[in-house]
Design an enzyme around this catalytic site. Structure first.
Site, PDB file in Angstrom:
ATOM      1  N   ASP A 286      -7.681   0.973   2.450  1.00  0.00           N
ATOM      2  CA  ASP A 286      -7.323   1.878   3.549  1.00  0.00           C
ATOM      3  C   ASP A 286      -8.145   3.154   3.561  1.00  0.00           C
ATOM      4  O   ASP A 286      -7.637   4.210   3.905  1.00  0.00           O
ATOM      5  CB  ASP A 286      -5.823   2.215   3.430  1.00  0.00           C
ATOM      6  CG  ASP A 286      -5.330   3.032   4.599  1.00  0.00           C
ATOM      7  OD1 ASP A 286      -5.820   2.809   5.713  1.00  0.00           O
ATOM      8  OD2 ASP A 286      -4.453   3.897   4.407  1.00  0.00           O
TER       9      ASP A 286
ATOM     10  N   ASP B 149       0.663   5.175  -0.023  1.00  0.00           N
ATOM     11  CA  ASP B 149      -0.176   6.368   0.044  1.00  0.00           C
ATOM     12  C   ASP B 149       0.357   7.381  -0.962  1.00  0.00           C
ATOM     13  O   ASP B 149       1.541   7.743  -0.926  1.00  0.00           O
ATOM     14  CB  ASP B 149      -0.201   6.921   1.468  1.00  0.00           C
ATOM     15  CG  ASP B 149      -1.077   6.059   2.375  1.00  0.00           C
ATOM     16  OD1 ASP B 149      -2.164   5.666   1.934  1.00  0.00           O
ATOM     17  OD2 ASP B 149      -0.659   5.760   3.506  1.00  0.00           O
TER      18      ASP B 149
ATOM     19  N   HIS C 134      -7.023   9.358  -0.418  1.00  0.00           N
ATOM     20  CA  HIS C 134      -7.610   9.258   0.923  1.00  0.00           C
ATOM     21  C   HIS C 134      -6.800   9.879   2.062  1.00  0.00           C
ATOM     22  O   HIS C 134      -7.233   9.802   3.211  1.00  0.00           O
ATOM     23  CB  HIS C 134      -7.996   7.809   1.238  1.00  0.00           C
ATOM     24  CG  HIS C 134      -6.848   6.852   1.293  1.00  0.00           C
ATOM     25  ND1 HIS C 134      -6.571   5.964   0.292  1.00  0.00           N
ATOM     26  CD2 HIS C 134      -5.923   6.615   2.242  1.00  0.00           C
ATOM     27  CE1 HIS C 134      -5.528   5.221   0.622  1.00  0.00           C
ATOM     28  NE2 HIS C 134      -5.108   5.604   1.805  1.00  0.00           N
TER      29      HIS C 134
ATOM     30  N   HIS D 189       0.852  -1.187   0.000  1.00  0.00           N
ATOM     31  CA  HIS D 189       0.000   0.000   0.000  1.00  0.00           C
ATOM     32  C   HIS D 189       0.891   1.240   0.000  1.00  0.00           C
ATOM     33  O   HIS D 189       1.660   1.444   0.933  1.00  0.00           O
ATOM     34  CB  HIS D 189      -0.903  -0.024   1.227  1.00  0.00           C
ATOM     35  CG  HIS D 189      -1.845   1.139   1.292  1.00  0.00           C
ATOM     36  ND1 HIS D 189      -2.835   1.341   0.365  1.00  0.00           N
ATOM     37  CD2 HIS D 189      -1.927   2.175   2.161  1.00  0.00           C
ATOM     38  CE1 HIS D 189      -3.503   2.443   0.667  1.00  0.00           C
ATOM     39  NE2 HIS D 189      -2.970   2.968   1.749  1.00  0.00           N
TER      40      HIS D 189
END
Ligand SMILES: [Zn+2]
Length: 1001
Positions: free
Chosen positions: A330, A220, A535, A218
């Site tokens: 997430d 970001d 996000h 993951h």
């Protein structure tokens, strides 16, 4: 060619260049910006004696590293991600070169940024980074294998516990290995290895649960580091995944977010080619279908559609196929419209794990059908290990089986392994562990797998699954609806600008032959907006550097968008006979009569009541003709001797007390009072806002215990605009010693709502500002707007599921209604909201200090509005009013000629159906096909007619990716199309336009 110096100014030019390279000044925007990397040239010579052995470069530095060899990245090195060595050679050959030159690029951040002290603290500009190790080493793979086996055996022994037969077998096998193995004598290793192999080779039964292990990472897209560091994080993480795919043909790596792939394509073409190659083999699996892993609450319905449109088209173009699962592990909650949007974008499967973060209630399923607002269903899976960063331990594998809340209903689950958030991804050790656990008695079967394999197993075995209806609300991070108000405002404004640009450009395309639809530019602007809906950006949970970048992005969209609007307006008027001047444009699909400020010669403005048809334009009324245009009653403004002010437009009557609070709001025709007896509305309230940890993210239930009304001083209320087409009153309010606000309360002729234009100077720490309206309404539930629709949430705290929603999100309006009457609260850039009992509350500003200590400090401007109504909010026009507040009429200058009569492109016969979007289809530039997107907004089955004045040749239904529905031809009669909707259904259609004579050959 770049521009020449504008002026002959030696000093400023010199200093400009100096600042551009300064390590001291302007480091936020110059070449030495604090997010930089440094390069190490590494010259090494491998000793001759190491021939025949595996040789590694060991490298440990605080900053994340990337090894380059022969001009290409070859390995990411991240200490916290357990990646501290680069395999120089598996086996050094006799004639292999032993002298090498490598480069290592080291960033000024670790895996999770460069926070001062704690992880989510603001980055420390003084932080020092050290290289603590750089050496050559021999790697003993046989020792590594034994270590992996012993760890796993210990994991089985501990994980299964003393009541379990298999636990003892594991423990005693490990014990035997210790007896057999002499670390000083490598000849003893094979015997030890055999013992382990015997244990792990004992197979399980047919009923074993199957874990689908997928490598994941993951990343970001921006968070505790800026966007450009993410580009490097992708390279470091994915080149490492490439190494693993090469060494382990059964290893599958899943990767989301088209934007990140596009960055790597542009910055690391060599690596990108390898990824495409592994995608062909099915080892590199693009997932998600969206441009970025966006927030699941704040983006508009249309923006969510564009996430998929841009994402899926990218995946198709670059990897030959679209994604079949939506991947959002997430994100802080999931809109009830996502199932419909997913299905219409070719996606029937959904994966996340974030609801495991719920603070109050345990979500009851891990594998289930998720049914959206319109009834669309998708198969949803939450990895039962409740993580996207597994490391392949026995403990995690056992947890995955034990925690699964759908035991007996399904026998498959996902296991996402690899370091995440800041990238990193899987390691060889993780892969080794999972391979060893392939099929061992006492443990679940572990299969290196793909999302496609997992979902096809879940699908084939889905009869017993439960269904969850409506939104997936995350009972945490509810402050993200409010934090960084300027980002929220930028997001809302840019959604509007792109809507308006697309509509006007589409109309200009039809009306003006030489006009070129700005397709490429619009794609760029949309992608920029979508990027900032990531996000940790639109949610406000990012560092200052990212927030500043987001504001620059919004400014780009605003300025380019306004230029495009002017160009489209000019093209629309080409060929019109009228004089040069202004064009009044209505970009909404219903006729509007509103008060508009028109620019007059000399820089002045004058207010005019104008009527503009649906999705069309009207000529500017001449100043002298203003009064006859007043069918409505004018606005009366009266100030009483006690300082209170009454505004009355014949529709509503607003009474403000001498401090600006709302003491009465009456719907004139029915004499109905909307404010609760003995209470006041427009009451600002301050709360202490100290979350447990996630500062920018969370607002805790206990903040409600610290409510303090902000009381003004009598005599501060004054009349602003004195009446006629507009009346207003304004006041100042000292919120605290450091913060103040001013507000103008505005009522226009003919308008069913009163607006509150608010300016706040906000300088607080850990405070939360809201505004409250106690309504004379009783209802157990309130209604909130969401993407392409609305939903109800409770106004009481009966159960834990009810009170966990003490702070919720809405889009442009919320409404509290009882039978026959209600009060709606509209806004132009807010999302945080709540209704408890009869009190509607809009969340305005927060003041968190991490990860951005400056979040929300400074000046803010926003507008909310209050609309009392009889009947239902649907019939009263609340939805249309909220659109009008958000999409003001435009007064666009026309350099050419302005029209003399009004014109409308589209009208819809039913107010329940909203024509949301008009754009050019994503086909070739020569093709004149428009896409129209409509949705049913009331929650009803409805038939309606779409009327158009455009020369339509063919009309056909399509999906959200603009693919024709083979059975979707719509007959066109008298310029009208009949459409049938079910509640909250979204429909898109392609309108193929007749070629204009000039375009025909
Ligand atoms: Zn994330």
């Amino acid at each position: 060619m770049a521009a020449a110096p504008f002026l002959k100014h030696w000093r400023t030019t010199l200093e400009r260049v100096e600042k551009f390279v300064s390590p001291l000044y302007s480091t936020d925007c110059n070449l030495r910006g604090r997010w930089w990397t440094c390069w190490f040239r590494v010259e090494l010579t491998i000793p001759e004696a190491w021939v025949g052995q595996e040789v590694h470069l060991r490298w440990e530095s605080d900053g994340e590293g990337l090894v380059w060899r022969d001009g290409e990245p070859v390995q990411g090195l991240t200490k916290e991600g357990d990646k501290t060595s680069y395999v120089l050679t598996d086996r050094l050959g006799e004639g292999d070169p032993r002298s090498l030159i490598l480069y290592v690029e080291v960033a000024c951040n670790g895996l999770l940024g460069a926070g001062k002290g704690t992880m989510i603290a603001a980055p420390d500009p003084e932080k020092m980074f050290q290289v603590s190790r750089a050496e050559l080493a021999l790697f003993h793979r046989d020792v590594h294998k034994l270590l992996v086996d012993l760890e796993l055996l210990l994991g089985v022994a501990k994980g299964l516990g003393e009541d379990n037969q298999r636990s003892f077998q594991a423990l005693y096998t490990a014990n035997q290995i210790v007896n057999v193995c002499d670390p000083a004598e490598p000849e003893t290793f094979p015997a030890a290895q055999d013992l382990a192999s015997k244990f792990f080779g004992q197979r399980g039964g047919e009923s074993q649960h199957t874990i689908h292990a997928m490598g994941h990472c993951h990343i970001d897209t921006a968070w505790l580091w800026p966007f450009k560091e993410t580009v490097r994080k992708c390279a470091r993480s994915w080149i490492t995944a490439v190494q693993l795919m090469e060494r382990n043909p059964e290893f599958i790596f899943v990767c989301s977010q088209a934007q990140q792939l596009e960055w790597v394509r542009n910055h690391y073409p060599g690596l990108y080619a390898r990824l495409q190659e592994f995608a062909c083999h099915g080892q590199f699996v693009p997932v998600g279908g969206t441009w970025v892993e966006m927030d699941g609450n704040i983006p508009s319905g249309e923006a969510m559609v564009r996430q998929f449109l841009q994402g899926q088209n990218f995946f198709l173009q670059e990897f030959g196929k679209m994604c079949t699962e939506f991947w959002l592990p997430d994100t802080f909650g999931y809109s009830a419209q996502l199932p419909q949007i997913m299905r219409s974008c070719g996606i029937r499967h959904f994966l996340t794990q974030k609801l495991s973060w719920n603070l109050v209630n345990n979500f009851p399923h891990h594998t289930f059908f998720w049914e959206g607002l319109d009834g669309s269903r998708v198969l949803a899976h939450f990895p039962p290990g409740d993580s996207y960063g597994m490391e392949g331990s026995v403990e995690e594998v056992l947890k995955t089986v034990a925690k699964n809340r759908d035991k007996g209903r399904t026998n498959h689950s996902a296991f996402l392994f690899g370091f995440g958030d800041g990238g990193g991804g899987p390691t060889q050790t993780m892969v080794d562990r999972l391979k060893r656990l392939y099929n061992t008695d006492g443990l679940p079967r572990v299969q290196l797998s793909s999302p496609g394999q997992l979902f096809s197993m879940l699908e084939s075995d889905s009869e017993q699954l439960c269904t969850w209806v409506g939104e997936l609300f995350l009972e945490l991070h509810n402050g993200t609806y409010t934090t960084h108000a300027q980002i929220k405002k930028g997001n809302r404004e840019c959604e509007r600008i792109l809507h308006d640009v697309e509509l006007l450009s589409s109309l200009a395309l039809v009306r003006s032959t030489p006009f070129l639809y700005p397709a490429a530019q619009l794609q760029g602007l949309w992608r920029l907006l979508l990027l900032n809906q990531f996000h940790d950006v639109v949610t406000g949970s990012c560092i200052q550097l990212v927030a500043e970048e987001a504001m620059c992005h919004y400014e780009d969209i605003r300025s380019q968008g306004n230029t495009l609007l002017s160009a489209a307006a000019a093209a629309l008027c080409a060929g019109e006979p009228g004089p040069e001047g202004l064009l009044i444009v209505n970009t909404l699909p219903w006729k509007r009569t509103e008060v508009l400020a028109l620019p007059r010669p000399g820089g002045a403005h004058s207010l005019a009541l104008v009527t503009v048809p649906s999705m069309g334009y009207a000529p500017v009324p001449a100043p002298t003709s203003l009064q006859p245009l007043l069918p409505q009653q004018p606005v009366f403004v009266v100030q009483e001797t006690d300082g209170s002010v009454t505004l009355d437009n014949g529709i509503i009557r607003v009474k403000l007390d001498p401090t600006g609070r709302l003491t009465s709001l009456v719907l004139v025709a029915s004499s109905r009072e909307a404010i609760a007896e003995g209470a006041v509305g427009n009451q600002f309230v301050l709360f202490d806002d100290v979350p447990l940890y996630w500062d920018a993210w969370d607002v805790m239930d206990y903040h409600l215990e610290t409510r303090k009304p902000v009381l003004g001083q009598a005599g501060t209320l004054a009349v602003g605009t004195e009446g006629g087409v507009r009346g207003s009153a304004w006041f100042l309010l000292q919120i605290s010693p450091n913060s103040r606000l001013s507000q103008e309360v505005v009522l226009d002729a003919g308008c069913p709502y009163v607006r509150f234009h608010t300016e706040v100077h906000w300088h607080e720490a850990h405070k939360f500002l809201k505004v409250e309206f106690p309504a004379r309404v009783r209802s157990p539930q309130a209604t909130y707007e969401v993407q392409f629709g609305h939903l109800q949430r409770p106004t009481h705290y009966n159960t834990s599921w009810d009170w966990a929603r003490f702070e919720v999100w809405t889009h442009r309006w919320m409404d509290l209604s009882e039978h026959g009457f209600g009060l709606a609260l509209l806004n132009d850039c807010k999302y945080g909201s709540s209704v408890r009992g009869n009190v509607l509350s809009l969340s305005l500003l927060r003041a968190p200090k991490a990860p951005d200590a400056t979040a929300d400090m400074g000046r803010h401007e926003f507008t909310y509005a209050l609309m009392p109504h009889t009947g239902s909010f649907q019939d009263a026009g609340v939805i249309q009013a909220a659109y009008s507040l958000n999409f003001p009429l435009l007064a666009l200058p026309t350099p050419g000629r302005a029209p003399v009569s009004a014109w409308s492109a589209f009208t819809v016969s039913s107010p329940a159906v909203v024509l949301e979007t008009v754009k050019k289809a994503e086909t070739n530039p020569q093709d004149h096909t428009l896409v129209l997107r409509l949705y049913e907004a009331y929650g009803s089955h409805v038939d309606c007619w779409l009327h158009t004045s455009l020369p339509v040749q063919e009309a056909v239904l399509c999906d959200l990716l603009e693919r024709r529905d083979p059975a979707g031809h719509l007959p066109l009669r008298d310029s009208r199309l009949k459409l049938t909707f079910s509640p909250f259904q979204i429909q898109s259609l392609l309108l193929v336009l007749q070629p204009t004579p000039e375009l025909s050959p």
